[in-house]
Design an enzyme around this catalytic site. Structure first.
Site, mmCIF file in Angstrom:
data_model
loop_
_atom_site.group_PDB
_atom_site.id
_atom_site.type_symbol
_atom_site.label_atom_id
_atom_site.label_comp_id
_atom_site.label_asym_id
_atom_site.label_seq_id
_atom_site.Cartn_x
_atom_site.Cartn_y
_atom_site.Cartn_z
ATOM 1 N N HIS A 1 13.140 11.693 7.406
ATOM 2 C CA HIS A 1 12.068 12.550 6.902
ATOM 3 C C HIS A 1 12.550 13.896 6.386
ATOM 4 O O HIS A 1 11.964 14.453 5.481
ATOM 5 C CB HIS A 1 10.927 12.671 7.901
ATOM 6 C CG HIS A 1 9.963 11.554 7.699
ATOM 7 N ND1 HIS A 1 10.082 10.365 8.355
ATOM 8 C CD2 HIS A 1 8.961 11.412 6.829
ATOM 9 C CE1 HIS A 1 9.153 9.551 7.907
ATOM 10 N NE2 HIS A 1 8.452 10.163 6.995
ATOM 11 N N ARG B 1 0.782 12.537 1.726
ATOM 12 C CA ARG B 1 1.101 12.300 3.144
ATOM 13 C C ARG B 1 0.260 13.259 3.994
ATOM 14 O O ARG B 1 0.638 14.415 4.191
ATOM 15 C CB ARG B 1 2.586 12.543 3.393
ATOM 16 C CG ARG B 1 3.507 11.467 2.827
ATOM 17 C CD ARG B 1 4.943 11.714 3.276
ATOM 18 N NE ARG B 1 5.788 10.567 3.080
ATOM 19 C CZ ARG B 1 6.605 10.388 2.035
ATOM 20 N NH1 ARG B 1 6.682 11.302 1.105
ATOM 21 N NH2 ARG B 1 7.349 9.309 1.951
ATOM 22 N N ARG C 1 -3.218 9.044 1.898
ATOM 23 C CA ARG C 1 -2.869 8.095 2.954
ATOM 24 C C ARG C 1 -3.322 8.670 4.291
ATOM 25 O O ARG C 1 -3.032 9.831 4.595
ATOM 26 C CB ARG C 1 -1.354 7.884 2.971
ATOM 27 C CG ARG C 1 -0.931 6.913 4.040
ATOM 28 C CD ARG C 1 0.542 6.654 3.984
ATOM 29 N NE ARG C 1 1.313 7.767 4.473
ATOM 30 C CZ ARG C 1 2.642 7.805 4.475
ATOM 31 N NH1 ARG C 1 3.328 6.793 3.975
ATOM 32 N NH2 ARG C 1 3.287 8.839 4.961
ATOM 33 N N GLU D 1 4.508 -2.115 3.662
ATOM 34 C CA GLU D 1 5.760 -1.570 4.191
ATOM 35 C C GLU D 1 6.217 -2.306 5.443
ATOM 36 O O GLU D 1 7.227 -1.970 6.051
ATOM 37 C CB GLU D 1 5.638 -0.065 4.445
ATOM 38 C CG GLU D 1 4.458 0.352 5.288
ATOM 39 C CD GLU D 1 4.338 1.871 5.436
ATOM 40 O OE1 GLU D 1 5.302 2.591 5.168
ATOM 41 O OE2 GLU D 1 3.251 2.323 5.826
ATOM 42 N N ASN E 1 10.683 2.693 2.053
ATOM 43 C CA ASN E 1 11.427 3.358 3.143
ATOM 44 C C ASN E 1 11.312 2.545 4.417
ATOM 45 O O ASN E 1 12.288 2.276 5.104
ATOM 46 C CB ASN E 1 10.868 4.758 3.426
ATOM 47 C CG ASN E 1 10.935 5.648 2.217
ATOM 48 O OD1 ASN E 1 11.686 5.380 1.303
ATOM 49 N ND2 ASN E 1 10.133 6.697 2.208
ATOM 50 N N ASP E 2 10.085 2.171 4.740
ATOM 51 C CA ASP E 2 9.892 1.383 5.948
ATOM 52 C C ASP E 2 10.171 -0.095 5.705
ATOM 53 O O ASP E 2 10.743 -0.768 6.554
ATOM 54 C CB ASP E 2 8.465 1.575 6.484
ATOM 55 C CG ASP E 2 8.362 2.839 7.312
ATOM 56 O OD1 ASP E 2 9.261 3.075 8.133
ATOM 57 O OD2 ASP E 2 7.395 3.600 7.127
ATOM 58 N N ARG F 1 15.998 3.674 9.381
ATOM 59 C CA ARG F 1 16.113 4.453 8.156
ATOM 60 C C ARG F 1 16.776 5.807 8.359
ATOM 61 O O ARG F 1 17.221 6.432 7.409
ATOM 62 C CB ARG F 1 14.728 4.645 7.512
ATOM 63 C CG ARG F 1 13.754 5.367 8.385
ATOM 64 C CD ARG F 1 12.331 5.238 7.885
ATOM 65 N NE ARG F 1 11.910 6.388 7.112
ATOM 66 C CZ ARG F 1 10.706 6.521 6.569
ATOM 67 N NH1 ARG F 1 9.803 5.543 6.694
ATOM 68 N NH2 ARG F 1 10.376 7.575 5.890
ATOM 69 N N CYS G 1 6.088 3.715 -3.625
ATOM 70 C CA CYS G 1 6.111 5.146 -3.312
ATOM 71 C C CYS G 1 7.250 5.516 -2.365
ATOM 72 O O CYS G 1 7.318 6.629 -1.889
ATOM 73 C CB CYS G 1 4.770 5.606 -2.744
ATOM 74 S SG CYS G 1 4.337 4.802 -1.202
HETATM 75 C C1 PEP Z 1 7.574 4.401 2.980
HETATM 76 O O1 PEP Z 1 7.661 3.911 4.096
HETATM 77 O O2 PEP Z 1 8.219 3.992 1.985
HETATM 78 C C2 PEP Z 1 6.669 5.541 2.738
HETATM 79 C C3 PEP Z 1 6.449 5.998 1.539
HETATM 80 O O3 PEP Z 1 6.123 6.124 3.825
HETATM 81 P P1 PEP Z 1 6.871 7.183 4.782
HETATM 82 O O4 PEP Z 1 8.217 7.464 4.179
HETATM 83 O O5 PEP Z 1 5.997 8.359 4.866
HETATM 84 O O6 PEP Z 1 6.983 6.415 6.060
HETATM 85 MG MG MG Z 2 6.236 4.427 5.657
#
Ligand code: PEP
Ligand code: MG
Length: 591
Positions: A194, A300, A340, A438, A461-462, A472, A509
């Site tokens: 993050h 977010r 979201r 995700e 990402n997830d 991650r 995203c």
């Molecule tokens: C993701 O998981 O790709 C996403 C955009 O959400 P976050 O990174 O906030 O978990």
């Molecule tokens: Mg995510």
């Protein structure tokens, strides 16, 4: 001059003095013998610190109770810290060290806690081993009370600097005064943690995985931070500094050049891949506009919850969502903002709200948390619906893993709509409702989900971390975190095809969309929109302007026909080769 190579985490170049950020965990512990006859004063210091720690814990527990922490796990946890604090064996032992050995209070606490920690570390039972962390936490509180260090390290940052840190939590990152953050150089971390996302959304470069940069840099040293190639130069010679200054200038020109002309994401010969921005509280809206975003593809909302004692009220949330909706409307005539709902858990822990879990990425996070905290969910839905009367808002559920969650969430949404109807409150009755894809189960079963929602947004990402079982944020498994692994491509393909079959919109995203090689691949595979940190839009836009739909089809084939036995790296290299074939000047474009 020293050059250290790490992971390119957030694009861009910056030069500035180093600010060494020692996080909350790094309280220095001096050790000395107190003057004979001064033991009483030292005992008094310790008692005062214990008293302050007790007040601190009481405050925390009261705040948790007020928030009706349902399972009470947070309350229980800090109550157990309180009991440890009151245990005469612990503080009593530290007092004895002060009295008998004339040890200073900090060192006495460290020694006492060290010996308690050692006992638990030796145990085989994971429950007891976990208690070691409780000792760490409690020790930090007492030491902070004694030294005044560690609770507000961000306040020491008073001039624009490159933040050099071991690693940063999201809360620590957002607490830093934005105007003084030039970029981040971190020992640990990964490209998808993050703090990496935050750096991108702040529009500052970052390099992670630098190993021991905090040991090699001194406060005030000049740092050249290259977030595009993942290197850090400490105290450069004149030639290197001048070369770097050129890079900074060229980067500025490219951004300016790309933000004029056709709208972001227009394809050669017609058609478009809409380029939207990821956004959260704290991102300068001007940055989003300046980089040519055509809307907000991922808002977010959880950042409204970070770094505060009480949760944001409905009114506060309403204001924030309304402002984003109005801002998006001013960007483009068809623009929308996809809000979201609260995505906490995993590595986004909210003080006093998130429960301590042994495996938080697989725990009660995101939509799971909201469905078990209906009051929080209802309040947020009310605020979002009310704001939808002021601009085009789309509602997005994170971490959906099964249809029950979607059905349950819809029931809550229906209830809130009825409530607003009864009150006569305005809202957009046609507000689109979508979900993040995700979790692998959502992608595998995308055909079923596509019938239940108005849009998909693929959160790579997830998705990548769950498909590859590679955290991650963990540098040690970064090699397994492969967005272009054939298994990931198959899930993206399933999701895109399911969306097309049902005529719903699909976007990506996750951070992978910001990488020119991978982002353009998602576009080629058929997504309608890419949502990235605004600073990445100009480069993507420039590439898309030079590619036609037929080019994109060819590009998708390169990746998807590489074979199931291809490695993620092989797929990536094949894509890279194709791109360089098309754009021999790619390095200049993506800089
Ligand atoms: C993701 O998981 O790709 C996403 C955009 O959400 P976050 O990174 O906030 O978990
Ligand atoms: Mg995510």
């Amino acid at each position: 001059m020293q050059t250290i190579a790490g992971l390119a985490t957030a694009r861009g170049f910056v030069a500035g003095p180093a600010f060494i950020y020692r996080g909350d965990g790094d309280v220095p512990v001096p050790e000395y013998v107190v003057e004979s006859g001064r033991e009483g004063d030292e005992l008094l210091r310790l008692r005062r610190a214990v008293l302050e720690t007790r007040r601190d814990l009481e405050g925390l527990i009261a705040a948790l109770r007020e928030r009706s922490d349902r399972g009470g796990s947070g309350v229980r946890l800090f109550e157990s810290h309180m009991m440890m604090l009151e245990d005469p064996a612990l503080i009593g032992a530290a007092e004895r060290l002060i009295r008998d050995e004339r040890l200073n209070a900090e060192a006495a606490v460290r020694r006492t806690v060290d010996s308690a920690r050692a006992q638990f570390e030796r145990m085989n039972d994971p429950y007891f081993r976990e208690r070691v962390r409780d000792f760490d936490d409690l020790e930090r509180r007492i030491l902070s009370a004694l030294t005044g260090f560690g609770s507000e390290p961000h306040l020491e940052l008073k001039t624009p600097s490159v933040i050099v840190a071991d690693d940063l939590t999201p809360s620590e990152t957002v607490r830093l005064p934005r105007e003084y953050v030039l970029g981040f150089a971190m020992n640990g971390g990964s490209t998808t943690s993050h703090v990496a996302l935050l750096a991108r959304s702040m529009g500052v470069p970052a390099v992670s995985g630098l190993g021991d940069v905090t040991e090699r840099v001194k406060a005030g040293d000049t740092v050249l931070l290259d977030g595009t190639n993942g290197t850090v130069v400490i105290n450069p010679d004149v030639a290197t500094a001048l070369e770097f200054r050129d890079l900074v200038e060229r980067q500025k020109e490219i951004t300016e050049e790309a933000s004029i002309g056709a709208p972001a994401g227009t394809l050669k010969g017609g058609g478009e891949i809409r380029l939207y921005a990821n956004f959260h509280a704290g991102v300068p809206m001007d940055d989003v506009r300046a980089h040519g975003a055509r809307g907000i593809g991922l808002y977010r909302s959880e950042y409204l919850w970070l770094n505060r004692e009480l949760q944001p009220t409905e009114e506060e949330q309403f204001k924030a969502y309304r402002e984003a909706a109005e801002f998006a409307a001013a960007l483009d005539k068809d623009a929308s903002v996809s809000i979201r709902v609260l995505d906490i858990g995993g590595d986004k822990m909210v003080r006093g709200v998130s429960a301590r879990e042994s495996n938080p990425f697989l725990g009660n996070r995101s939509i799971r948390f909201l469905l078990s905290h209906r009051d929080v969910f209802r309040t947020q839905l009310r605020a979002i619906l009310r704001a939808s009367a002021f601009g085009r808002i789309k509602l997005m559920y994170p971490m959906i893993s099964c249809v029950e969650e979607l059905r349950e969430a819809s029931k809550v949404l229906d209830c809130v709509r009825s409530e607003l109807d009864a009150e006569g409150t305005e809202y957009d009755r046609k507000m689109p409702v979508g979900m993040m894809v995700e979790v692998p189960s959502a992608a595998i079963n995308a055909a079923a989900f596509a019938k239940l929602v108005d849009f998909f947004s693929i959160g790579t990402n997830d998705l990548v971390q769950y498909v590859m079982a590679a955290d991650r944020g963990n540098d040690a498994v970064a090699h397994l975190y492969q967005p272009t692994n054939p298994a990931v491509l198959k899930l993206v393909r399933l999701t895109v095809d399911a969306a097309k079959a049902c005529g719903i919109q699909v976007s990506v995203c996750g951070v992978s969309a910001a990488d020119p090689i991978v982002g353009i691949l998602w576009a080629a595979m058929g997504v309608d929109m890419l949502s990235v940190s605004a600073t990445y839009i100009p480069v993507l836009s420039k590439l898309l302007h030079r590619l036609s739909r037929a080019d994109l089809d060819e590009y998708a084939k390169v990746a998807e026909t590489a074979g199931d036995d291809a490695t993620g790296e092989e797929v990536f290299s094949a894509c890279r080769k194709w791109m360089y074939g098309r754009f021999p000047d790619l390095d200049n474009i993506v800089l």
